[in-house]
Design a protein around this motif. Sequence first.
Motif, PDB file in Angstrom:
ATOM      1  N   PHE A  89       0.172  47.200   8.075  1.00  0.00           N
ATOM      2  CA  PHE A  89       0.507  48.532   8.591  1.00  0.00           C
ATOM      3  C   PHE A  89       1.683  48.432   9.560  1.00  0.00           C
ATOM      4  O   PHE A  89       2.599  49.264   9.534  1.00  0.00           O
ATOM      5  CB  PHE A  89      -0.714  49.142   9.304  1.00  0.00           C
ATOM      6  CG  PHE A  89      -0.618  50.625   9.515  1.00  0.00           C
ATOM      7  CD1 PHE A  89      -1.193  51.503   8.614  1.00  0.00           C
ATOM      8  CD2 PHE A  89       0.051  51.150  10.613  1.00  0.00           C
ATOM      9  CE1 PHE A  89      -1.113  52.881   8.801  1.00  0.00           C
ATOM     10  CE2 PHE A  89       0.137  52.510  10.814  1.00  0.00           C
ATOM     11  CZ  PHE A  89      -0.436  53.383   9.904  1.00  0.00           C
ATOM     12  N   SER A  90       1.670  47.403  10.431  1.00  0.00           N
ATOM     13  CA  SER A  90       2.730  47.252  11.431  1.00  0.00           C
ATOM     14  C   SER A  90       4.093  47.042  10.778  1.00  0.00           C
ATOM     15  O   SER A  90       5.107  47.579  11.254  1.00  0.00           O
ATOM     16  CB  SER A  90       2.412  46.092  12.369  1.00  0.00           C
ATOM     17  OG  SER A  90       2.247  44.880  11.649  1.00  0.00           O
ATOM     18  N   ASP A  91       4.118  46.280   9.695  1.00  0.00           N
ATOM     19  CA  ASP A  91       5.384  46.042   8.997  1.00  0.00           C
ATOM     20  C   ASP A  91       5.895  47.318   8.337  1.00  0.00           C
ATOM     21  O   ASP A  91       7.103  47.609   8.357  1.00  0.00           O
ATOM     22  CB  ASP A  91       5.208  44.952   7.930  1.00  0.00           C
ATOM     23  CG  ASP A  91       4.947  43.583   8.536  1.00  0.00           C
ATOM     24  OD1 ASP A  91       5.294  43.385   9.719  1.00  0.00           O
ATOM     25  OD2 ASP A  91       4.376  42.719   7.830  1.00  0.00           O
ATOM     26  N   LEU A  92       4.983  48.084   7.778  1.00  0.00           N
ATOM     27  CA  LEU A  92       5.380  49.326   7.107  1.00  0.00           C
ATOM     28  C   LEU A  92       5.812  50.387   8.118  1.00  0.00           C
ATOM     29  O   LEU A  92       6.696  51.204   7.827  1.00  0.00           O
ATOM     30  CB  LEU A  92       4.233  49.842   6.243  1.00  0.00           C
ATOM     31  CG  LEU A  92       3.838  48.936   5.071  1.00  0.00           C
ATOM     32  CD1 LEU A  92       2.669  49.534   4.292  1.00  0.00           C
ATOM     33  CD2 LEU A  92       5.033  48.701   4.143  1.00  0.00           C
ATOM     34  N   ALA A  93       5.191  50.373   9.292  1.00  0.00           N
ATOM     35  CA  ALA A  93       5.603  51.307  10.348  1.00  0.00           C
ATOM     36  C   ALA A  93       7.042  51.030  10.746  1.00  0.00           C
ATOM     37  O   ALA A  93       7.868  51.944  10.881  1.00  0.00           O
ATOM     38  CB  ALA A  93       4.674  51.180  11.554  1.00  0.00           C
ATOM     39  N   LYS A  94       7.343  49.756  10.917  1.00  0.00           N
ATOM     40  CA  LYS A  94       8.713  49.364  11.313  1.00  0.00           C
ATOM     41  C   LYS A  94       9.722  49.722  10.214  1.00  0.00           C
ATOM     42  O   LYS A  94      10.857  50.130  10.501  1.00  0.00           O
ATOM     43  CB  LYS A  94       8.742  47.869  11.595  1.00  0.00           C
ATOM     44  CG  LYS A  94      10.062  47.367  12.170  1.00  0.00           C
ATOM     45  CD  LYS A  94       9.985  45.878  12.478  1.00  0.00           C
ATOM     46  CE  LYS A  94       8.974  45.595  13.570  1.00  0.00           C
ATOM     47  NZ  LYS A  94       8.974  44.156  13.988  1.00  0.00           N
ATOM     48  N   LYS A  95       9.308  49.607   8.966  1.00  0.00           N
ATOM     49  CA  LYS A  95      10.209  49.845   7.839  1.00  0.00           C
ATOM     50  C   LYS A  95      10.411  51.332   7.534  1.00  0.00           C
ATOM     51  O   LYS A  95      11.544  51.777   7.283  1.00  0.00           O
ATOM     52  CB  LYS A  95       9.655  49.143   6.597  1.00  0.00           C
ATOM     53  CG  LYS A  95      10.520  49.311   5.358  1.00  0.00           C
ATOM     54  CD  LYS A  95       9.916  48.546   4.171  1.00  0.00           C
ATOM     55  CE  LYS A  95      10.770  48.715   2.915  1.00  0.00           C
ATOM     56  NZ  LYS A  95      10.187  47.972   1.764  1.00  0.00           N
ATOM     57  N   TYR A  96       9.330  52.120   7.587  1.00  0.00           N
ATOM     58  CA  TYR A  96       9.407  53.492   7.099  1.00  0.00           C
ATOM     59  C   TYR A  96       9.335  54.596   8.161  1.00  0.00           C
ATOM     60  O   TYR A  96       9.860  55.689   7.952  1.00  0.00           O
ATOM     61  CB  TYR A  96       8.274  53.755   6.098  1.00  0.00           C
ATOM     62  CG  TYR A  96       8.416  53.037   4.785  1.00  0.00           C
ATOM     63  CD1 TYR A  96       9.309  53.473   3.820  1.00  0.00           C
ATOM     64  CD2 TYR A  96       7.633  51.922   4.489  1.00  0.00           C
ATOM     65  CE1 TYR A  96       9.429  52.827   2.598  1.00  0.00           C
ATOM     66  CE2 TYR A  96       7.742  51.254   3.272  1.00  0.00           C
ATOM     67  CZ  TYR A  96       8.647  51.715   2.331  1.00  0.00           C
ATOM     68  OH  TYR A  96       8.771  51.078   1.129  1.00  0.00           O
ATOM     69  N   SER A  97       8.673  54.334   9.271  1.00  0.00           N
ATOM     70  CA  SER A  97       8.367  55.427  10.192  1.00  0.00           C
ATOM     71  C   SER A  97       9.616  56.047  10.832  1.00  0.00           C
ATOM     72  O   SER A  97      10.549  55.342  11.235  1.00  0.00           O
ATOM     73  CB  SER A  97       7.417  54.951  11.296  1.00  0.00           C
ATOM     74  OG  SER A  97       7.023  56.054  12.098  1.00  0.00           O
ATOM     75  N   LYS A  98       9.591  57.369  10.931  1.00  0.00           N
ATOM     76  CA  LYS A  98      10.666  58.125  11.579  1.00  0.00           C
ATOM     77  C   LYS A  98      10.378  58.334  13.061  1.00  0.00           C
ATOM     78  O   LYS A  98      11.200  58.899  13.778  1.00  0.00           O
ATOM     79  CB  LYS A  98      10.817  59.499  10.907  1.00  0.00           C
ATOM     80  CG  LYS A  98      11.115  59.441   9.410  1.00  0.00           C
ATOM     81  CD  LYS A  98      12.454  58.803   9.118  1.00  0.00           C
ATOM     82  CE  LYS A  98      12.773  58.855   7.626  1.00  0.00           C
ATOM     83  NZ  LYS A  98      14.056  58.181   7.327  1.00  0.00           N
ATOM     84  N   ASP A  99       9.212  57.891  13.488  1.00  0.00           N
ATOM     85  CA  ASP A  99       8.817  58.064  14.891  1.00  0.00           C
ATOM     86  C   ASP A  99       9.360  56.891  15.702  1.00  0.00           C
ATOM     87  O   ASP A  99       8.772  55.816  15.745  1.00  0.00           O
ATOM     88  CB  ASP A  99       7.294  58.138  15.004  1.00  0.00           C
ATOM     89  CG  ASP A  99       6.835  58.587  16.380  1.00  0.00           C
ATOM     90  OD1 ASP A  99       7.633  58.468  17.330  1.00  0.00           O
ATOM     91  OD2 ASP A  99       5.698  59.064  16.502  1.00  0.00           O
TER      92      ASP A  99
END
Length: 300
Positions: free
Chosen positions: A172-182
């Motif tokens: 989840f942490s890797d995907l947050a860094k890759k995709y999140s706009k926040d």
Amino acid sequence: MDVYYIMNKKVLVGLAGALLSVSLVACGDKTVAVTNGGKITQSEYYSSMKNTSNGKQVLQQMILDKVLNKEYGSKVSSSEVNAQYNQYKSQYGSEFETLLEQQGLTTTSFKNQLKSNLLLKAAVRANISYSTADLKKQFKSYQPKVTVNEILVSDKKTAEKVISELKDGKKFSDLAKKYSKDTSNKNKSGRVTPFDNTDSSIDSAFRKAAYKLSNGEYTKTPVKTQYGYQIIQMVNHPKKGSYSDHINDLKDQIATSKLSDSTTLKSVVTKVLKNGGVEIKDKDLQNILSSYLTSSSSSK
């Protein structure tokens, strides 16, 4: 999470609203400014400000804060104020300083706002009644503070792609860094400041979806909120427990809800001011609290 609460909301509704960066100065002959057309003294500045709407609001707020601090100051610690401040600072990340500046706030004035709100909440909590029926009704919607991670994206298709990668075992942490706009939390595993059922800074659809999750679980379908599409991962969801375990929490939540009730606020503020020994020394401002006091005190 790009949410706004105190910064975009008048917390002390019904009285003075948000604190302003200006403050009325004591009447005197000290020079405030000098121009080639002459100087401006404190007394001139005071006389000009006191009859403006903003000037009157600031004085109302200053009076209320003085009285509240005398009566309830012991119930609001500096550590509590700092904790709230740090919560907002963490929540807004790199945008925090810019948001303060846009609102005409400094670190000190924003902390003063937070303290004012906490003082008013303490006054409300001390001056409203709590029936067993009210407490049990509140318990039905009660949720303890939960901790979650989130990923914010602009469209449903991208959200579904993120969920698919989570199912494939991606972190989840890797995907947050890759995709999140926040930008406030994408580099922090998408961590959201812990919240409960009364936290109005959290989108209602987000809260509802989060409360359904168990520890370690994430939403299997995108959650549509006012900010876009979000994927939520539950980090810590404490058990609700029994009604008797949370009487103080329930009273606190009821008091918090009353902060948006103008009728309750006016009643509490009136009681606080009447017991506050308020005397208006400036004859031009004797009616400044007439909405709250039946008669204004004046100097002889």
